[in-house]
Design a protein around this motif. Structure first.
Motif, PDB file in Angstrom:
ATOM      1  N   GLY A 251      -2.524  18.364  13.039  1.00  0.00           N
ATOM      2  CA  GLY A 251      -2.191  16.976  12.698  1.00  0.00           C
ATOM      3  C   GLY A 251      -3.167  16.361  11.720  1.00  0.00           C
ATOM      4  O   GLY A 251      -3.011  15.214  11.305  1.00  0.00           O
ATOM      5  N   ASN A 252      -4.170  17.118  11.338  1.00  0.00           N
ATOM      6  CA  ASN A 252      -5.216  16.561  10.484  1.00  0.00           C
ATOM      7  C   ASN A 252      -4.725  16.412   9.048  1.00  0.00           C
ATOM      8  O   ASN A 252      -4.345  17.386   8.411  1.00  0.00           O
ATOM      9  CB  ASN A 252      -6.435  17.484  10.548  1.00  0.00           C
ATOM     10  N   ILE A 253      -4.700  15.187   8.561  1.00  0.00           N
ATOM     11  CA  ILE A 253      -4.221  14.956   7.194  1.00  0.00           C
ATOM     12  C   ILE A 253      -5.348  14.342   6.366  1.00  0.00           C
ATOM     13  O   ILE A 253      -6.261  13.741   6.911  1.00  0.00           O
ATOM     14  CB  ILE A 253      -2.997  14.003   7.176  1.00  0.00           C
ATOM     15  N   ASN A 254      -5.249  14.489   5.072  1.00  0.00           N
ATOM     16  CA  ASN A 254      -6.266  13.935   4.182  1.00  0.00           C
ATOM     17  C   ASN A 254      -5.845  12.516   3.775  1.00  0.00           C
ATOM     18  O   ASN A 254      -5.184  12.316   2.761  1.00  0.00           O
ATOM     19  CB  ASN A 254      -6.417  14.847   2.960  1.00  0.00           C
ATOM     20  N   THR A 255      -6.225  11.554   4.612  1.00  0.00           N
ATOM     21  CA  THR A 255      -5.781  10.165   4.351  1.00  0.00           C
ATOM     22  C   THR A 255      -6.325   9.649   3.024  1.00  0.00           C
ATOM     23  O   THR A 255      -5.636   8.932   2.311  1.00  0.00           O
ATOM     24  CB  THR A 255      -6.251   9.204   5.464  1.00  0.00           C
ATOM     25  N   GLN A 256      -7.561  10.019   2.702  1.00  0.00           N
ATOM     26  CA  GLN A 256      -8.153   9.512   1.464  1.00  0.00           C
ATOM     27  C   GLN A 256      -7.358   9.985   0.249  1.00  0.00           C
ATOM     28  O   GLN A 256      -7.105   9.224  -0.677  1.00  0.00           O
ATOM     29  CB  GLN A 256      -9.618   9.960   1.334  1.00  0.00           C
ATOM     30  N   ARG A 257      -6.960  11.237   0.263  1.00  0.00           N
ATOM     31  CA  ARG A 257      -6.177  11.796  -0.841  1.00  0.00           C
ATOM     32  C   ARG A 257      -4.816  11.079  -0.931  1.00  0.00           C
ATOM     33  O   ARG A 257      -4.376  10.689  -2.013  1.00  0.00           O
ATOM     34  CB  ARG A 257      -5.995  13.306  -0.613  1.00  0.00           C
ATOM     35  N   ILE A 258      -4.165  10.892   0.221  1.00  0.00           N
ATOM     36  CA  ILE A 258      -2.847  10.231   0.220  1.00  0.00           C
ATOM     37  C   ILE A 258      -2.980   8.806  -0.329  1.00  0.00           C
ATOM     38  O   ILE A 258      -2.214   8.381  -1.198  1.00  0.00           O
ATOM     39  CB  ILE A 258      -2.231  10.226   1.635  1.00  0.00           C
ATOM     40  N   ILE A 259      -3.983   8.082   0.177  1.00  0.00           N
ATOM     41  CA  ILE A 259      -4.163   6.693  -0.271  1.00  0.00           C
ATOM     42  C   ILE A 259      -4.497   6.642  -1.764  1.00  0.00           C
ATOM     43  O   ILE A 259      -4.007   5.780  -2.488  1.00  0.00           O
ATOM     44  CB  ILE A 259      -5.242   5.993   0.587  1.00  0.00           C
ATOM     45  N   SER A 260      -5.280   7.619  -2.239  1.00  0.00           N
ATOM     46  CA  SER A 260      -5.647   7.598  -3.667  1.00  0.00           C
ATOM     47  C   SER A 260      -4.431   7.855  -4.566  1.00  0.00           C
ATOM     48  O   SER A 260      -4.450   7.555  -5.747  1.00  0.00           O
ATOM     49  CB  SER A 260      -6.740   8.630  -3.947  1.00  0.00           C
ATOM     50  N   MET A 261      -3.349   8.417  -3.987  1.00  0.00           N
ATOM     51  CA  MET A 261      -2.130   8.692  -4.757  1.00  0.00           C
ATOM     52  C   MET A 261      -1.123   7.529  -4.692  1.00  0.00           C
ATOM     53  O   MET A 261      -0.057   7.596  -5.297  1.00  0.00           O
ATOM     54  CB  MET A 261      -1.436   9.951  -4.197  1.00  0.00           C
ATOM     55  N   MET A 262      -1.439   6.493  -3.924  1.00  0.00           N
ATOM     56  CA  MET A 262      -0.490   5.375  -3.787  1.00  0.00           C
ATOM     57  C   MET A 262      -0.451   4.559  -5.071  1.00  0.00           C
ATOM     58  O   MET A 262      -1.451   4.425  -5.770  1.00  0.00           O
ATOM     59  CB  MET A 262      -0.886   4.478  -2.607  1.00  0.00           C
ATOM     60  N   ASN A 263       0.724   4.005  -5.337  1.00  0.00           N
ATOM     61  CA  ASN A 263       0.907   3.192  -6.526  1.00  0.00           C
ATOM     62  C   ASN A 263       2.024   2.192  -6.255  1.00  0.00           C
ATOM     63  O   ASN A 263       2.709   2.285  -5.234  1.00  0.00           O
ATOM     64  CB  ASN A 263       1.264   4.097  -7.707  1.00  0.00           C
ATOM     65  N   VAL A 264       2.192   1.255  -7.178  1.00  0.00           N
ATOM     66  CA  VAL A 264       3.280   0.288  -7.035  1.00  0.00           C
ATOM     67  C   VAL A 264       4.066   0.310  -8.327  1.00  0.00           C
ATOM     68  O   VAL A 264       3.488   0.254  -9.417  1.00  0.00           O
ATOM     69  CB  VAL A 264       2.711  -1.127  -6.752  1.00  0.00           C
ATOM     70  N   CYS A 265       5.393   0.432  -8.234  1.00  0.00           N
ATOM     71  CA  CYS A 265       6.192   0.470  -9.465  1.00  0.00           C
ATOM     72  C   CYS A 265       6.684  -0.932  -9.825  1.00  0.00           C
ATOM     73  O   CYS A 265       6.395  -1.897  -9.119  1.00  0.00           O
ATOM     74  CB  CYS A 265       7.334   1.468  -9.332  1.00  0.00           C
ATOM     75  N   GLU A 266       7.460  -1.016 -10.900  1.00  0.00           N
ATOM     76  CA  GLU A 266       7.823  -2.335 -11.444  1.00  0.00           C
ATOM     77  C   GLU A 266       8.493  -3.273 -10.438  1.00  0.00           C
ATOM     78  O   GLU A 266       8.292  -4.475 -10.470  1.00  0.00           O
ATOM     79  CB  GLU A 266       8.764  -2.160 -12.654  1.00  0.00           C
ATOM     80  N   ASP A 267       9.325  -2.715  -9.547  1.00  0.00           N
ATOM     81  CA  ASP A 267      10.024  -3.617  -8.618  1.00  0.00           C
ATOM     82  C   ASP A 267       9.210  -3.855  -7.341  1.00  0.00           C
ATOM     83  O   ASP A 267       9.760  -4.139  -6.282  1.00  0.00           O
ATOM     84  CB  ASP A 267      11.424  -3.082  -8.277  1.00  0.00           C
ATOM     85  N   ASP A 268       7.873  -3.755  -7.464  1.00  0.00           N
ATOM     86  CA  ASP A 268       6.970  -4.051  -6.340  1.00  0.00           C
ATOM     87  C   ASP A 268       7.194  -3.140  -5.138  1.00  0.00           C
ATOM     88  O   ASP A 268       6.986  -3.546  -3.999  1.00  0.00           O
ATOM     89  CB  ASP A 268       7.132  -5.523  -5.914  1.00  0.00           C
ATOM     90  N   GLU A 269       7.615  -1.918  -5.397  1.00  0.00           N
ATOM     91  CA  GLU A 269       7.843  -0.982  -4.298  1.00  0.00           C
ATOM     92  C   GLU A 269       6.696   0.022  -4.235  1.00  0.00           C
ATOM     93  O   GLU A 269       6.138   0.406  -5.264  1.00  0.00           O
ATOM     94  CB  GLU A 269       9.175  -0.249  -4.524  1.00  0.00           C
ATOM     95  N   LEU A 270       6.365   0.454  -3.035  1.00  0.00           N
ATOM     96  CA  LEU A 270       5.293   1.437  -2.852  1.00  0.00           C
ATOM     97  C   LEU A 270       5.803   2.821  -3.257  1.00  0.00           C
ATOM     98  O   LEU A 270       6.856   3.262  -2.799  1.00  0.00           O
ATOM     99  CB  LEU A 270       4.852   1.454  -1.384  1.00  0.00           C
ATOM    100  N   VAL A 271       5.051   3.493  -4.111  1.00  0.00           N
ATOM    101  CA  VAL A 271       5.430   4.850  -4.540  1.00  0.00           C
ATOM    102  C   VAL A 271       4.178   5.733  -4.493  1.00  0.00           C
ATOM    103  O   VAL A 271       3.068   5.237  -4.293  1.00  0.00           O
ATOM    104  CB  VAL A 271       6.004   4.864  -5.989  1.00  0.00           C
ATOM    105  N   ILE A 272       4.389   7.023  -4.672  1.00  0.00           N
ATOM    106  CA  ILE A 272       3.273   7.977  -4.685  1.00  0.00           C
ATOM    107  C   ILE A 272       3.249   8.643  -6.058  1.00  0.00           C
ATOM    108  O   ILE A 272       4.296   9.072  -6.552  1.00  0.00           O
ATOM    109  CB  ILE A 272       3.484   9.051  -3.585  1.00  0.00           C
TER     110      ILE A 272
END
Length: 408
Positions: free
Chosen positions: A179-200
């Motif tokens: 179950g161990n995931i790399n949260t820091q890596r996942i969070i560093s890949m987060m972004n927001v696109c033009e319609d204010d939606e969360l994307v990766i």
């Protein structure tokens, strides 16, 4: 003047900052402090002895990940006001404030079908009155009604900071490394696109697939492990039986607050219900089970001894429902062994199902280099997402260990 901008040492994330005074004030409130006495994973420590962490731990961890996610987005040029940052951190800090004893198992038993999210909202509204409306933005986000969609998604979606924290935390405390995931890596890949939606960002695809499969493994290996499914089921059975015996006029010793809920008739929640609920925690239920294991009711004492002495019933797991004749035979043997006529109370089929990734409900989007977003399962780079969009079901049959040698 008290310094409220504290630093907390967390075993999973290291040092956690409290960047706003209002966060400290909420953490100090009795409603929130109660979460120290509510386990994060119910009776899982009967199977994984290390799993004794609490909802209090988890809420702080989720708040920390929210802070990290917002910092990341700001660095990528997403405008986030201090008001919004406070709102998002408060919303995730309080997302479990309405949790009852032993996580999800007892919600419907104690408060009818008052889901913990309804109770959380109720308590947030009460706190909002105490704090002169300072939590209004947080409440909007918690309800998924904030006009900028990505805030709502960070709090509740298939890739929210709540999941990121509990997967890592539960993996850490159970020792189940899948179950161990790399949260820091996942969070560093987060972004927001033009319609204010969360994307990766598209290059983060494998971290996301790893997260989805880690969650699937945690469900089957930990949360839906046949013994943990059984332990959760037994808790419900204990309270069900206790409520039944009380409705038959039997007096069962329990703490005042637990007694109140055992006697409570179905109705809408009153102020007294809410006040008493905020006084209730795991200790009330444990104490009751310790006393009830000596009850003269065979069913109640049997279930309570199972938990307190960790002498759990036998379980068999299957991918198909069990044959009714097979179940009947187990009931017959139970009746004969215990000299009772309600052995059907001790033989049950439990069902667990999981959809690891729901491509219809709140899909996860990848942001490509050209600025286009595509759904995770449509990416040419995906390896597993196409495989984990199917539901898996398991059936668990439980019956008293004492009869396991008979005709089996």
């Amino acid at each position: 003047m008290q310094n409220k901008l504290k630093i907390i040492n967390d075993p999973v994330h290291g040092f956690i900052k409290i960047p706003h005074e209002i966060l400290f004030d909420i953490i100090e409130h009795p409603y929130f402090q109660r979460l120290r006495r509510i386990g994060q994973t119910g009776l899982l420590n009967l199977i994984f002895p290390g799993a004794t962490h609490t909802r209090f731990h988890h809420a702080l961890g989720a708040m920390h990940l929210m802070f990290t996610a917002l910092e990341t987005l700001k660095q990528k040029g997403v405008k986030i006001s201090e008001e919004e940052e406070k709102g998002a951190m408060l919303a995730i800090l309080m997302h479990d404030i309405g949790h009852g004893p032993f996580s999800h198992a007892l919600e419907s038993m104690l408060m009818d079908d008052w889901h913990h999210e309804n109770l959380s909202l109720l308590l947030m509204n009460k706190l909002n009155e105490d704090f002169n409306g300072e939590l209004s933005c947080a409440i909007k986000m918690f309800q998924g009604k904030y006009h900028r969609k990505f805030f709502n998604q960070l709090i509740s979606s298939q890739l929210d900071v709540d999941r990121l924290d509990y997967l890592n935390r539960d993996s850490f405390f159970t020792g189940v490394s899948e179950g161990n995931i790399n949260t820091q890596r996942i969070i560093s890949m987060m972004n927001v696109c033009e319609d204010d939606e969360l994307v990766i960002d598209a290059k983060g695809i494998y971290s996301i697939e790893n997260f989805l499969t880690a969650r699937m493994f945690m469900y089957w290996q930990v949360y839906y492990h046949k013994t943990s499914a059984l332990a959760e089921f037994i808790l419900v059975k204990i309270l069900e039986r206790a409520k039944y015996l009380i409705s038959q006029g039997k007096d069962l010793p329990a703490t005042d607050n637990l007694k109140y809920f055992l006697h409570r008739e179905k109705s809408l929640a009153t102020d007294e219900d809410v006040e008493r609920f905020t006084q209730l925690d795991d200790n009330d239920v444990i104490q009751a089970m310790k006393i009830w294991q000596n009850s003269d009711d065979v069913i109640l004492s049997y279930w309570c001894r199972c938990v307190i002495q960790r002498n759990l019933p036998k379980t068999i797991i299957s991918s198909h429902p069990f044959d009714s004749e097979f179940i009947e035979e187990k009931i017959k043997n139970t009746n004969e062994f215990f000299g009772i006529d309600n052995g059907n109370e001790l033989v049950h089929e439990i069902k667990r199902k999981l959809l690891p990734y729901d491509s219809e409900k709140q899909p996860i989007y990848l942001l490509q280099k050209n600025g286009q977003k595509i759904r995770l399962e449509e990416s040419e780079d995906q390896l597993l997402s196409g495989l984990i969009v199917n539901k898996t079901t398991r059936y668990i049959l439980t019956f008293p260990r004492e009869i396991s040698h008979l005709n089996s």
